[in-house]
Design a protein around this motif. Structure first.
Motif, PDB file in Angstrom:
ATOM      1  N   GLU A  37      29.992 -24.457 109.890  1.00  0.00           N
ATOM      2  CA  GLU A  37      28.531 -24.567 109.857  1.00  0.00           C
ATOM      3  C   GLU A  37      28.011 -25.480 108.753  1.00  0.00           C
ATOM      4  O   GLU A  37      26.895 -25.966 108.841  1.00  0.00           O
ATOM      5  N   THR A  38      28.814 -25.728 107.715  1.00  0.00           N
ATOM      6  CA  THR A  38      28.350 -26.608 106.642  1.00  0.00           C
ATOM      7  C   THR A  38      28.218 -28.050 107.110  1.00  0.00           C
ATOM      8  O   THR A  38      27.463 -28.825 106.526  1.00  0.00           O
ATOM      9  N   GLY A  39      28.989 -28.430 108.115  1.00  0.00           N
ATOM     10  CA  GLY A  39      29.003 -29.816 108.558  1.00  0.00           C
ATOM     11  C   GLY A  39      29.861 -30.709 107.675  1.00  0.00           C
ATOM     12  O   GLY A  39      29.998 -31.900 107.928  1.00  0.00           O
ATOM     13  N   LYS A  40      30.438 -30.156 106.620  1.00  0.00           N
ATOM     14  CA  LYS A  40      31.265 -30.935 105.699  1.00  0.00           C
ATOM     15  C   LYS A  40      32.703 -31.000 106.213  1.00  0.00           C
ATOM     16  O   LYS A  40      33.138 -30.183 107.010  1.00  0.00           O
ATOM     17  N   ARG A  41      33.431 -31.977 105.714  1.00  0.00           N
ATOM     18  CA  ARG A  41      34.856 -32.052 105.994  1.00  0.00           C
ATOM     19  C   ARG A  41      35.572 -31.060 105.079  1.00  0.00           C
ATOM     20  O   ARG A  41      35.089 -30.754 103.992  1.00  0.00           O
ATOM     21  N   VAL A  42      36.723 -30.580 105.522  1.00  0.00           N
ATOM     22  CA  VAL A  42      37.422 -29.524 104.792  1.00  0.00           C
ATOM     23  C   VAL A  42      38.917 -29.819 104.723  1.00  0.00           C
ATOM     24  O   VAL A  42      39.532 -30.178 105.726  1.00  0.00           O
ATOM     25  N   VAL A  43      39.483 -29.658 103.531  1.00  0.00           N
ATOM     26  CA  VAL A  43      40.935 -29.625 103.344  1.00  0.00           C
ATOM     27  C   VAL A  43      41.253 -28.181 102.980  1.00  0.00           C
ATOM     28  O   VAL A  43      40.691 -27.643 102.024  1.00  0.00           O
ATOM     29  N   TRP A  44      42.132 -27.552 103.746  1.00  0.00           N
ATOM     30  CA  TRP A  44      42.451 -26.141 103.521  1.00  0.00           C
ATOM     31  C   TRP A  44      43.956 -25.996 103.395  1.00  0.00           C
ATOM     32  O   TRP A  44      44.705 -26.293 104.318  1.00  0.00           O
ATOM     33  N   SER A  45      44.400 -25.529 102.255  1.00  0.00           N
ATOM     34  CA  SER A  45      45.811 -25.280 102.006  1.00  0.00           C
ATOM     35  C   SER A  45      46.097 -23.807 102.296  1.00  0.00           C
ATOM     36  O   SER A  45      45.494 -22.928 101.671  1.00  0.00           O
ATOM     37  N   VAL A  46      46.995 -23.560 103.249  1.00  0.00           N
ATOM     38  CA  VAL A  46      47.308 -22.186 103.652  1.00  0.00           C
ATOM     39  C   VAL A  46      48.822 -21.997 103.707  1.00  0.00           C
ATOM     40  O   VAL A  46      49.569 -22.965 103.838  1.00  0.00           O
ATOM     41  N   PRO A  47      49.282 -20.744 103.624  1.00  0.00           N
ATOM     42  CA  PRO A  47      50.715 -20.498 103.797  1.00  0.00           C
ATOM     43  C   PRO A  47      51.173 -20.996 105.172  1.00  0.00           C
ATOM     44  O   PRO A  47      50.422 -20.949 106.149  1.00  0.00           O
ATOM     45  N   LYS A  48      52.412 -21.472 105.252  1.00  0.00           N
ATOM     46  CA  LYS A  48      52.947 -22.002 106.516  1.00  0.00           C
ATOM     47  C   LYS A  48      52.762 -21.027 107.667  1.00  0.00           C
ATOM     48  O   LYS A  48      52.467 -21.429 108.789  1.00  0.00           O
ATOM     49  N   SER A  49      52.937 -19.748 107.379  1.00  0.00           N
ATOM     50  CA  SER A  49      52.853 -18.748 108.446  1.00  0.00           C
ATOM     51  C   SER A  49      51.454 -18.653 109.058  1.00  0.00           C
ATOM     52  O   SER A  49      51.298 -18.130 110.159  1.00  0.00           O
ATOM     53  N   ASP A  50      50.435 -19.170 108.382  1.00  0.00           N
ATOM     54  CA  ASP A  50      49.057 -19.088 108.889  1.00  0.00           C
ATOM     55  C   ASP A  50      48.530 -20.413 109.439  1.00  0.00           C
ATOM     56  O   ASP A  50      47.390 -20.484 109.909  1.00  0.00           O
ATOM     57  N   LEU A  51      49.338 -21.467 109.384  1.00  0.00           N
ATOM     58  CA  LEU A  51      48.880 -22.793 109.820  1.00  0.00           C
ATOM     59  C   LEU A  51      48.355 -22.788 111.257  1.00  0.00           C
ATOM     60  O   LEU A  51      47.264 -23.296 111.533  1.00  0.00           O
ATOM     61  N   GLY A  52      49.127 -22.246 112.172  1.00  0.00           N
ATOM     62  CA  GLY A  52      48.740 -22.267 113.591  1.00  0.00           C
ATOM     63  C   GLY A  52      47.419 -21.571 113.837  1.00  0.00           C
ATOM     64  O   GLY A  52      46.564 -22.088 114.573  1.00  0.00           O
TER      65      GLY A  52
END
Length: 195
Positions: A37-52
């Motif tokens: 909803e922000t309309g901004k671009r996002v870089v999100w670092s997550v554990p490998k198990s949560d990527l999908g």
């Protein structure tokens, strides 16, 4: 990552909750909705198990970069990155401070509640309780933090002070090393023997 950041001249938010923290799918979904909803671009670092799962929530690769590894200090120093959402880990907070990035702290354990309160008290962002990861509270925090000129200015001011201090420390280290390398010195000025 640099090419992705430079491809579209737009504000980017960085999200990370550390490599050891697993949020529930409901928490991830609430965060994703608010970020979309922000309309901004996002870089999100997550554990490998949560990527999908995260990628299924945010499939637009032009707007969302979901990865299990992000070169965090370099990313937070980039001018495109306008803020960081994290659990308040010391490394992420320090790197955000050096990068001049306002923060939203979602304390999840250990010293996170204290760090989150300190960030808010210093005007560098806000603290959001884990129970407030619902859409409206997180949207308000995003707006209060990343759309606020006062918070952005304060974060840049702190970054300037930190960079000046680290430059001064580097100069002092070089001077002390140089003094220690002078003939008659034993190693460094600080290591001379006391008899």
């Amino acid at each position: 990552l640099a090419a992705w950041l430079e491809a579209v001249p737009d504000d980017v938010l960085y999200v990370c909750f550390g490599s050891m923290i697993r949020l529930s799918q409901a928490d991830y979904s609430s965060i994703a909705r608010a970020l979309i909803e922000t309309g901004k671009r996002v870089v999100w670092s997550v554990p490998k198990s949560d990527l999908g799962f995260i990628r299924s929530l945010m499939p637009d690769e032009r707007r969302f970069r979901i990865s299990s590894f992000v070169p965090q200090p370099a990313l937070l120093a980039r001018p495109e990155v306008v803020g960081c959402i994290s659990h308040g880990g010391a490394s992420t907070v320090i790197e955000s401070l050096f990068g001049g990035c306002p923060m939203i702290i979602v304390p999840l354990y250990s010293d996170g509640p204290y760090i989150g309160s300190l960030v808010a008290k210093l005007g560098l962002g806000v603290k959001v309780g884990r129970g407030q990861l619902n859409g409206s509270a997180l949207r308000n925090a995003l707006s209060q933090t990343f759309d606020s000129p006062a918070v952005r200015d304060r974060a840049r001011e702190v970054a300037e002070v930190l960079h000046a201090a680290s430059d001064q420390c580097a100069i002092e280290r070089r001077v002390l090393k140089r003094l220690g390398d002078q003939p008659g010195a034993s190693g460094t000025l600080l290591s001379s023997k006391i008899s």
